[in-house]
Design a protein around this motif. Structure first.
Motif, PDB file in Angstrom:
ATOM      1  N   ARG A 140      34.833  36.954  40.495  1.00 24.63           N
ATOM      2  CA  ARG A 140      36.004  36.110  40.210  1.00 24.63           C
ATOM      3  C   ARG A 140      36.218  35.054  41.285  1.00 24.63           C
ATOM      4  O   ARG A 140      36.767  33.987  41.014  1.00 24.63           O
ATOM      5  N   ASN A 143      32.879  29.905  42.357  1.00 20.07           N
ATOM      6  CA  ASN A 143      33.152  28.763  41.483  1.00 20.07           C
ATOM      7  C   ASN A 143      32.092  28.754  40.380  1.00 20.07           C
ATOM      8  O   ASN A 143      31.094  29.457  40.448  1.00 20.07           O
ATOM      9  N   GLU A 144      32.322  27.944  39.359  1.00 21.61           N
ATOM     10  CA  GLU A 144      31.426  27.968  38.198  1.00 21.61           C
ATOM     11  C   GLU A 144      30.020  27.445  38.505  1.00 21.61           C
ATOM     12  O   GLU A 144      29.088  27.754  37.772  1.00 21.61           O
ATOM     13  N   LYS A 161      34.865  32.126  35.503  1.00 22.77           N
ATOM     14  CA  LYS A 161      36.120  31.849  34.787  1.00 22.77           C
ATOM     15  C   LYS A 161      36.430  32.978  33.786  1.00 22.77           C
ATOM     16  O   LYS A 161      37.573  33.406  33.680  1.00 22.77           O
ATOM     17  N   ALA A 202      37.644  35.977  35.722  1.00 19.66           N
ATOM     18  CA  ALA A 202      39.015  35.740  36.194  1.00 19.66           C
ATOM     19  C   ALA A 202      40.008  35.911  35.046  1.00 19.66           C
ATOM     20  O   ALA A 202      41.068  36.525  35.220  1.00 19.66           O
ATOM     21  N   HIS A 203      39.652  35.396  33.881  1.00 17.50           N
ATOM     22  CA  HIS A 203      40.532  35.533  32.719  1.00 17.50           C
ATOM     23  C   HIS A 203      40.713  36.998  32.338  1.00 17.50           C
ATOM     24  O   HIS A 203      41.830  37.434  32.021  1.00 17.50           O
TER      25      HIS A 203
END
Length: 87
Positions: free
Chosen positions: A36, A39-40, A47, A50-51
């Motif tokens: 999480r 970065n992408e 992402k 994290a969601h």
């Protein structure tokens, strides 16, 4: 696949090895936290991880441990894949 293969191999033995695989789903582990935090560009799925965390989709390690204790004495077909939400 390994679990299913061993289960099929042991199924008709006199003293078969009892084997199942448990799919706990998404669990809030240190690896999850690291994923999480990326970065992408570093990790494409950051992402989504994290969601899942933010929307409460992750199980705690304590929940999974309690679930394993709950199912340990149940009978399953050798080589079964046991999903967390099916028990």
């Amino acid at each position: 696949m390994f679990t299913q293969s061993v289960g099929a191999e042991q199924k008709n033995r006199q003293n078969p090895v009892e084997i199942i695989a448990v799919n706990p789903g998404m669990v809030d582990t240190e690896m999850q936290r690291l994923a999480r935090g990326k970065n992408e560009q570093e990790f494409e799925m950051a992402k989504a991880f994290a969601h899942a965390f933010e929307s409460g989709q992750l199980l705690s390690t304590e929940e999974v441990g309690m679930h394993l204790l709950h199912i340990i004495d149940k009978d399953f077909e050798p080589g079964s894949i046991v999903n967390y939400d099916e028990i």
